[in-house]
Design a protein around this motif. Structure first.
Motif, PDB file in Angstrom:
ATOM      1  N   ASN A   1      -7.906   3.255  -1.719  1.00  0.00           N
ATOM      2  CA  ASN A   1      -9.171   3.975  -1.880  1.00  0.00           C
ATOM      3  C   ASN A   1      -9.193   5.248  -1.030  1.00  0.00           C
ATOM      4  O   ASN A   1      -9.835   6.235  -1.377  1.00  0.00           O
ATOM      5  N   GLY A   2      -8.454   5.226   0.082  1.00  0.00           N
ATOM      6  CA  GLY A   2      -8.349   6.395   0.957  1.00  0.00           C
ATOM      7  C   GLY A   2      -7.748   7.588   0.232  1.00  0.00           C
ATOM      8  O   GLY A   2      -8.145   8.739   0.453  1.00  0.00           O
TER       9      GLY A   2
ATOM     10  N   THR B   1      -6.148  -3.580  10.620  1.00  0.00           N
ATOM     11  CA  THR B   1      -5.756  -3.661   9.206  1.00  0.00           C
ATOM     12  C   THR B   1      -4.272  -3.931   9.010  1.00  0.00           C
ATOM     13  O   THR B   1      -3.452  -3.607   9.862  1.00  0.00           O
TER      14      THR B   1
ATOM     15  N   THR C   1      -8.364   0.874   6.648  1.00  0.00           N
ATOM     16  CA  THR C   1      -8.600  -0.442   6.034  1.00  0.00           C
ATOM     17  C   THR C   1      -8.937  -0.338   4.544  1.00  0.00           C
ATOM     18  O   THR C   1      -8.898  -1.326   3.834  1.00  0.00           O
ATOM     19  N   THR C   2      -9.270   0.868   4.076  1.00  0.00           N
ATOM     20  CA  THR C   2      -9.632   1.010   2.654  1.00  0.00           C
ATOM     21  C   THR C   2      -8.405   1.108   1.747  1.00  0.00           C
ATOM     22  O   THR C   2      -8.528   1.115   0.527  1.00  0.00           O
TER      23      THR C   2
ATOM     24  N   LYS D   1      -3.105  -2.609   6.295  1.00  0.00           N
ATOM     25  CA  LYS D   1      -2.883  -1.559   5.288  1.00  0.00           C
ATOM     26  C   LYS D   1      -2.466  -0.223   5.890  1.00  0.00           C
ATOM     27  O   LYS D   1      -2.669   0.824   5.300  1.00  0.00           O
TER      28      LYS D   1
ATOM     29  N   VAL E   1     -16.391   5.761   7.751  1.00  0.00           N
ATOM     30  CA  VAL E   1     -14.935   5.802   8.001  1.00  0.00           C
ATOM     31  C   VAL E   1     -14.608   5.985   9.491  1.00  0.00           C
ATOM     32  O   VAL E   1     -13.464   5.906   9.898  1.00  0.00           O
TER      33      VAL E   1
ATOM     34  N   ASP F   1       0.786  -1.238   0.000  1.00  0.00           N
ATOM     35  CA  ASP F   1       0.000   0.000   0.000  1.00  0.00           C
ATOM     36  C   ASP F   1       0.813   1.281   0.000  1.00  0.00           C
ATOM     37  O   ASP F   1       0.295   2.344   0.291  1.00  0.00           O
TER      38      ASP F   1
ATOM     39  N   GLN G   1     -10.390   9.114  -2.029  1.00  0.00           N
ATOM     40  CA  GLN G   1     -11.320   9.931  -1.235  1.00  0.00           C
ATOM     41  C   GLN G   1     -10.687  11.277  -0.872  1.00  0.00           C
ATOM     42  O   GLN G   1     -11.323  12.328  -0.964  1.00  0.00           O
TER      43      GLN G   1
ATOM     44  N   ASP H   1     -10.466   5.899   6.651  1.00  0.00           N
ATOM     45  CA  ASP H   1     -10.434   4.563   7.236  1.00  0.00           C
ATOM     46  C   ASP H   1      -9.220   3.833   6.643  1.00  0.00           C
ATOM     47  O   ASP H   1      -9.164   3.586   5.438  1.00  0.00           O
TER      48      ASP H   1
END
Length: 309
Positions: A241-242, A266, A237-238, A268, A119, A55, A245, A235
């Motif tokens: 994708n964070g 997580t 864990t995303t 991540k 989130v 990540d 956002q 969040d």
């Protein structure tokens, strides 16, 4: 509890919270360090692959690899066992470079909390309110996510636990009206900090962004004398994708701080690095658990050590 003991307790919780991220990232790095004795192209290629899949994202990974090459040349490094410290140094420097060093003036503050639903926005507001209250600040919370009845109820519950005042109204009320009322209350009661929840989802992206723009206009008009902060909740864990956002919200409002939640569940947690590196926004707080005091001030060195130690 004395400060030193509290700090140790925080670090232990942070370390525990980041244990999955550590396993995901550090163990893989240690494996290739063990397999290769020399820092060569093959080793760097494998390292690059590990960072991207952990990540870190392409841009940050390339920056790290470039930094390693410079350090190898500059300090004539040969042994792969030295690599972990080089990566740590890069990451701490990068996180600290984007930290907000502004001393806070003796003025009222308004903190607008933005982020998509789910989130941990409401929870983070409750924990923030508790933190500031514990530090002796007078806090008011505005429940302006009026499109989601559960959000207002949940926030009321958190404010009761934190023992702070909340300004809320009927479900479906115009969020701007709630913010307006909360600003008048903050002025009248001379509160130190006003924390505002905002909508995390409307029918479409455009509606959500329009709603936020409206809120910012009210804040500018009614409370321009206050120090305005906008914190985006992400969040962990995303993962990647964070970042998407964060870029989306950055288009509408000038975000100057991040709150990274759910780090304890997580692998991540490495997402913290590309978010700061690519968006140049500092992380202010990290959430490592469910309890009211599980939101911690972000410390770059502690965060990196918790993953790499």
């Amino acid at each position: 509890m004395d400060k030193e003991k509290e700090k140790k307790g925080f670090f232990a919780r942070l370390k525990e919270g980041l244990s999955k991220t550590k396993k995901n990232l550090t163990e893989q790095i240690e494996n290739i360090v063990f397999a290769h004795r020399k820092i060569d192209d093959e080793f760097l290629e494998e390292l690059e692959e590990i960072l991207i899949t952990s990540d870190m994202g392409m841009e940050t990974t390339m920056d790290i690899i470039e930094y390693i090459k410079q350090e190898v040349r500059k300090n004539k490094l040969e042994d792969t066992s030295e690599i972990k410290n080089v990566i740590k140094k890069y990451l701490v420097n990068m996180l600290e470079e984007h930290e907000d060093k502004e001393p806070s003036e003796n003025q009222q503050r308004i903190i607008l909390i933005v982020g998509v639903n789910g989130v941990g926005k409401t929870t983070s507001i409750g924990k923030l309110a508790y933190r500031f209250k514990e530090q002796g600040e007078k806090v008011i919370v505005a429940a302006a996510d009026t499109f989601r009845a559960a959000a207002v109820e949940q926030l009321k519950e958190w404010c009761t636990r934190a023992d702070v005042e909340i300004i809320a109204s009927e479900n479906g009320t115009d969020p701007g009206a709630v913010i307006f009322d909360a600003i008048q209350a903050a002025k009248a009661r001379k509160s130190d900090i006003l924390i505002c929840d905002t909508a995390g989802r409307l029918h479409n992206k455009k509606n959500l962004m329009n709603e936020l723009s409206k809120i910012f206009k009210i804040v500018d008009k009614e409370f321009s004398e206050a120090k305005i902060d906008v914190y985006l909740v992400i969040d962990a864990t995303t993962g990647q994708n964070g970042i998407i956002q964060a870029k989306l919200f950055s288009e509408t409002c000038s975000i100057n701080g991040l709150i990274l939640t759910k780090l304890d569940g997580t692998a991540k947690g490495g997402i913290a690095f590309p978010i700061v590196n690519e968006l140049k926004i500092p992380i202010k707080y990290v959430g490592v658990g469910e309890k009211i005091d599980d939101l911690q001030d972000f410390n770059a060195e502690d965060f990196v050590n918790a993953i790499f130690e």
